[in-house]
Design an enzyme around this catalytic site. Sequence first.
Site, PDB file in Angstrom:
ATOM      1  N   CYS A   1      62.218  38.930  60.168  1.00  0.00           N
ATOM      2  CA  CYS A   1      62.379  38.441  58.805  1.00  0.00           C
ATOM      3  C   CYS A   1      61.792  39.487  57.870  1.00  0.00           C
ATOM      4  O   CYS A   1      60.581  39.630  57.740  1.00  0.00           O
ATOM      5  CB  CYS A   1      61.652  37.110  58.627  1.00  0.00           C
ATOM      6  SG  CYS A   1      61.771  36.457  56.955  1.00  0.00           S
ATOM      7  N   LEU A   2      62.667  40.260  57.281  1.00  0.00           N
ATOM      8  CA  LEU A   2      62.284  41.278  56.302  1.00  0.00           C
ATOM      9  C   LEU A   2      63.386  41.265  55.258  1.00  0.00           C
ATOM     10  O   LEU A   2      64.556  41.522  55.574  1.00  0.00           O
ATOM     11  CB  LEU A   2      62.174  42.641  56.986  1.00  0.00           C
ATOM     12  CG  LEU A   2      61.714  43.822  56.140  1.00  0.00           C
ATOM     13  CD1 LEU A   2      60.313  43.583  55.575  1.00  0.00           C
ATOM     14  CD2 LEU A   2      61.738  45.094  56.953  1.00  0.00           C
TER      15      LEU A   2
END
Length: 175
Positions: free
Chosen positions: A116-117
Amino acid sequence: MLTLASKLKRDDGVRGPRASNPASDSTRRVSVRDKLLVKEVAELEANLPCTCKVNFPDPNKLHYFQLTVIPDEGYYQGGKFQFEIEVPDAYNMVPPKVKCLTRIWHPNITEMGEICLSLLREHSIDGTGWAPTRTLKDVVWGLNSLFTDLLNFDDPLNIEAAEHHLRDKVSQWFI
């Protein structure tokens, strides 16, 4: 390091000028992605964080490489984390595909390696997702920051890891 550009120049020298064989033009066309990657890989190697190393298993395939992040501070200090980065044909209109190969207990990385970026999101509500102006350097610096200033416990992908951190801030984070 042998790059796609140097390989193309070398191949042109061996075969002679392209004008002598127009049929080979269609088979030798270089994609936009590959042209961008030659430039971006050079920029990346010149501006790599000191906690990161890149490895190109095949120097002629700049669209696939591995990144090693070795944090020198924070919860993950002393760890060694491997990422696989694959740049799709539609790059730079779509982000690279990134997977964490090291099992890790992290609020923004699942145990299966999903990350999750925000800059890796093709479509982002908050406007911080992928844009054609982003580069591989941004991706590498973003992955490096997941172990320091972008460590996010408020909006986790791995909810259990985030809750664990909130309960026990002194725990060991390696699996």
